[in-house]
Structure formats: C-alpha cells, structure tokens
Design a protein around this motif. Sequence first.
Motif, PDB file in Angstrom:
ATOM      1  N   ALA A  91       0.830  -1.209   0.000  1.00  0.00           N
ATOM      2  CA  ALA A  91       0.000   0.000   0.000  1.00  0.00           C
ATOM      3  C   ALA A  91       0.863   1.257   0.000  1.00  0.00           C
ATOM      4  O   ALA A  91       0.603   2.213  -0.743  1.00  0.00           O
ATOM      5  N   ALA A  92       1.901   1.255   0.843  1.00  0.00           N
ATOM      6  CA  ALA A  92       2.783   2.423   0.932  1.00  0.00           C
ATOM      7  C   ALA A  92       3.525   2.651  -0.377  1.00  0.00           C
ATOM      8  O   ALA A  92       3.647   3.786  -0.852  1.00  0.00           O
ATOM      9  N   MET A  93       4.034   1.574  -0.980  1.00  0.00           N
ATOM     10  CA  MET A  93       4.769   1.715  -2.238  1.00  0.00           C
ATOM     11  C   MET A  93       3.856   2.202  -3.355  1.00  0.00           C
ATOM     12  O   MET A  93       4.267   3.004  -4.204  1.00  0.00           O
ATOM     13  N   ALA A  94       2.593   1.743  -3.376  1.00  0.00           N
ATOM     14  CA  ALA A  94       1.637   2.238  -4.370  1.00  0.00           C
ATOM     15  C   ALA A  94       1.438   3.740  -4.201  1.00  0.00           C
ATOM     16  O   ALA A  94       1.396   4.499  -5.185  1.00  0.00           O
ATOM     17  N   GLY A  95       1.337   4.174  -2.931  1.00  0.00           N
ATOM     18  CA  GLY A  95       1.188   5.600  -2.656  1.00  0.00           C
ATOM     19  C   GLY A  95       2.412   6.395  -3.067  1.00  0.00           C
ATOM     20  O   GLY A  95       2.304   7.484  -3.656  1.00  0.00           O
ATOM     21  N   ILE A  96       3.594   5.858  -2.787  1.00  0.00           N
ATOM     22  CA  ILE A  96       4.844   6.551  -3.126  1.00  0.00           C
ATOM     23  C   ILE A  96       5.005   6.658  -4.642  1.00  0.00           C
ATOM     24  O   ILE A  96       5.480   7.675  -5.155  1.00  0.00           O
ATOM     25  N   VAL A 113       6.074  11.912   1.210  1.00  0.00           N
ATOM     26  CA  VAL A 113       4.900  12.688   1.617  1.00  0.00           C
ATOM     27  C   VAL A 113       5.322  14.040   2.164  1.00  0.00           C
ATOM     28  O   VAL A 113       4.800  15.099   1.769  1.00  0.00           O
ATOM     29  N   ILE A 114       6.287  14.018   3.078  1.00  0.00           N
ATOM     30  CA  ILE A 114       6.774  15.253   3.691  1.00  0.00           C
ATOM     31  C   ILE A 114       7.426  16.155   2.644  1.00  0.00           C
ATOM     32  O   ILE A 114       7.243  17.372   2.645  1.00  0.00           O
ATOM     33  N   PRO A 133      -4.474  15.817  -7.454  1.00  0.00           N
ATOM     34  CA  PRO A 133      -5.286  14.716  -6.889  1.00  0.00           C
ATOM     35  C   PRO A 133      -4.522  13.401  -6.779  1.00  0.00           C
ATOM     36  O   PRO A 133      -4.741  12.633  -5.839  1.00  0.00           O
ATOM     37  N   TRP A 134      -3.624  13.129  -7.765  1.00  0.00           N
ATOM     38  CA  TRP A 134      -2.798  11.916  -7.689  1.00  0.00           C
ATOM     39  C   TRP A 134      -1.963  11.910  -6.417  1.00  0.00           C
ATOM     40  O   TRP A 134      -1.826  10.880  -5.748  1.00  0.00           O
ATOM     41  N   ILE A 135      -1.389  13.052  -6.086  1.00  0.00           N
ATOM     42  CA  ILE A 135      -0.546  13.155  -4.892  1.00  0.00           C
ATOM     43  C   ILE A 135      -1.380  12.948  -3.632  1.00  0.00           C
ATOM     44  O   ILE A 135      -0.952  12.269  -2.688  1.00  0.00           O
ATOM     45  N   ILE A 136      -2.582  13.502  -3.598  1.00  0.00           N
ATOM     46  CA  ILE A 136      -3.447  13.339  -2.419  1.00  0.00           C
ATOM     47  C   ILE A 136      -3.796  11.866  -2.203  1.00  0.00           C
ATOM     48  O   ILE A 136      -3.728  11.355  -1.080  1.00  0.00           O
ATOM     49  N   ILE A 138       0.190   6.717   3.993  1.00  0.00           N
ATOM     50  CA  ILE A 138      -0.081   6.763   5.437  1.00  0.00           C
ATOM     51  C   ILE A 138      -0.815   5.496   5.883  1.00  0.00           C
ATOM     52  O   ILE A 138      -0.537   4.931   6.951  1.00  0.00           O
ATOM     53  N   SER A 139      -1.738   5.012   5.037  1.00  0.00           N
ATOM     54  CA  SER A 139      -2.435   3.755   5.364  1.00  0.00           C
ATOM     55  C   SER A 139      -1.448   2.593   5.454  1.00  0.00           C
ATOM     56  O   SER A 139      -1.531   1.764   6.373  1.00  0.00           O
ATOM     57  N   GLY A 140      -0.516   2.540   4.496  1.00  0.00           N
ATOM     58  CA  GLY A 140       0.495   1.498   4.516  1.00  0.00           C
ATOM     59  C   GLY A 140       1.366   1.555   5.752  1.00  0.00           C
ATOM     60  O   GLY A 140       1.723   0.517   6.340  1.00  0.00           O
ATOM     61  N   LEU A 141       1.708   2.781   6.166  1.00  0.00           N
ATOM     62  CA  LEU A 141       2.506   2.965   7.382  1.00  0.00           C
ATOM     63  C   LEU A 141       1.764   2.424   8.595  1.00  0.00           C
ATOM     64  O   LEU A 141       2.323   1.681   9.415  1.00  0.00           O
TER      65      LEU A 141
END
Length: 291
Positions: free
Chosen positions: A130-135, A256-257, A272-275, A282-285
């Motif tokens: 999940a985190a890698m997908a977000g990154i 994210v930071i 929106p992609w970044i959001i 954050i969910s992955g974390l």
Amino acid sequence: MQQRSLLSGHLVALLTVLLWGTTFISTKILLVDFAPIEILLTRFVIGLLALFVAYPKVFKFTSWHEEGAFALAGLLGICLYYLLENFALTLTLASNIGVIVSISPFFIAMIGALMHRNTLNRQFLLGFVAAMAGIVLISFNGTSGVHFNFWGDLMAILAALVWALYSYVVIYLNHLHYNPIQVTRRTFTYGILFILPIFGLTHSTIKLGTILQLTNLGNFLFLGLGASAVCFLSWAYAVKTLGAVKTSVYIYLTPVITVIFAALILHEPITPWIIVGICLTISGLVVSQRS
C-alpha cells in the motif's frame, strides 16, 4: 513505563523523518552553487563540529572490533548511502529514486527474517504494498510512462540496501552502551574520512565565500545541525527503542513530507494523484506498524 518509551520512540522516528523529508528542499537550493559531494562533505563536517561542541569529551580508542563497527557505520550510513543516491540522481529521474530508496524497510525486514530464520509478517507486506503504491503515485504524479535507467536505478536499489545494512550496524553500536553523541561523532569521522579521497579526486576546494552567503549558510546549517547531527542521534534512539524494522517503516513518509514542503516553500502544486498517494502511503505505514 515501557508504553511511554515506545511512544517516545515513535515520536522521535516521526520527527526525524519529518526533518529528513525537508532536506530535499535545502539540497535543491544548494545544488545551484555546489556539487552533490561538496554538499555532502560540508554538511557532515558541520555536523561533526556541532557534536564536538555539544560533548567535547575525548572518545578514546576502544578495540579493533568496535572501531571496525564505527568505520562500517561511517562507510555505509554516511559515505556510500549518500554517494549512491547522489550519483543515481545524475543518471536517473528523482522520481525513480524516491520510489526505489523507499523500499529500504523491506530490505531491513528481509535481513531480519533471514537472521531469525522466519517469514515476513503478511500485515507488514500488505502495508508495504500500500505504501509503495502511494509513493509511486506521489513520485510520478500521474504522468504517463515510467523511464528506467539501469545503472541509475541500480544505484538507488544499492542505496536502499546499504541503509538497511547500516540500520543493523546501529543496533550493534547501541548495545555498546557508549555515549550516543560520541558514537555518532565517531561514525561521522569515519564517514568523512571515506568521503575525502573521492572529494580529492573530483574537486580541489570548496569556496568558503559562497558557503557564507546567507541563503547557502542557512541551508548548510539546517543540513549539518538538524538533518545530520540531530537526526542521526534521534534515528539511533528510535532504532534502539522500536527496533530496525518498525523505525524504518517511517521512511515511507519521506516522499509525503517532501511534496508537502515543496508545495509550501517552492510552491510546487499538489495534484489529486498526490493526495491519493499520500492517503495510501499513510495507510500502509499504519498497517505495517500494527503488524
């Protein structure tokens, strides 16, 4: 008491990554006047001087075995990690590096699993995905196509692996029960000694007058005092309190930071992609920490 200690470990890890996530902004500003290795050497010299001022007591020779561990920490965490990352930046896209370096927690977990001869927790793996997908969404920001550079991306992978190895050296150094400032100071010293030959082969001098320009000096002080001296101390504390894997998971937050502060300071847009990417990261974390 143990619960309070764990809470402090999480807060320290979070604050450390918060500072590290903003170093991209300072480095980007300094790259106008300085080469990457000049920034690297200057920030750690400033960090080393600050640690001497904070705790000037002489740290005498301990043993060849322990000195070897200090040297290994300096080689991995100070010299190789940052050099690999900087050289990768010259060959591949920064977005590639942002994604690849963030797999370091996976390497740390893999090393731990091999050391203890067990398998990775499914919840950790789910959080990692999940985190890698977000990154990925944050780094590539919805652009079409991904651009690969074999050598640049390989250097970024090696940087992630080097940081994973460094994290386990930190665990060993924490068990020596020396003053943390002295340990970090010794690590910085070895790191600088490894950087100097490379600097000598590629550069002659660093222009002091350019360093002392107000904007450059402010950014160097931030990198040297905050992102180097303070953050390496706080990261070692977090690793000691939480363990290497749980601490490393906070690395997911670095992109994210970075994008948040890039928007605030450099006025870069948040799409929106970044959001969506931030929410996934954050969910992955959270999922990884609960494992």
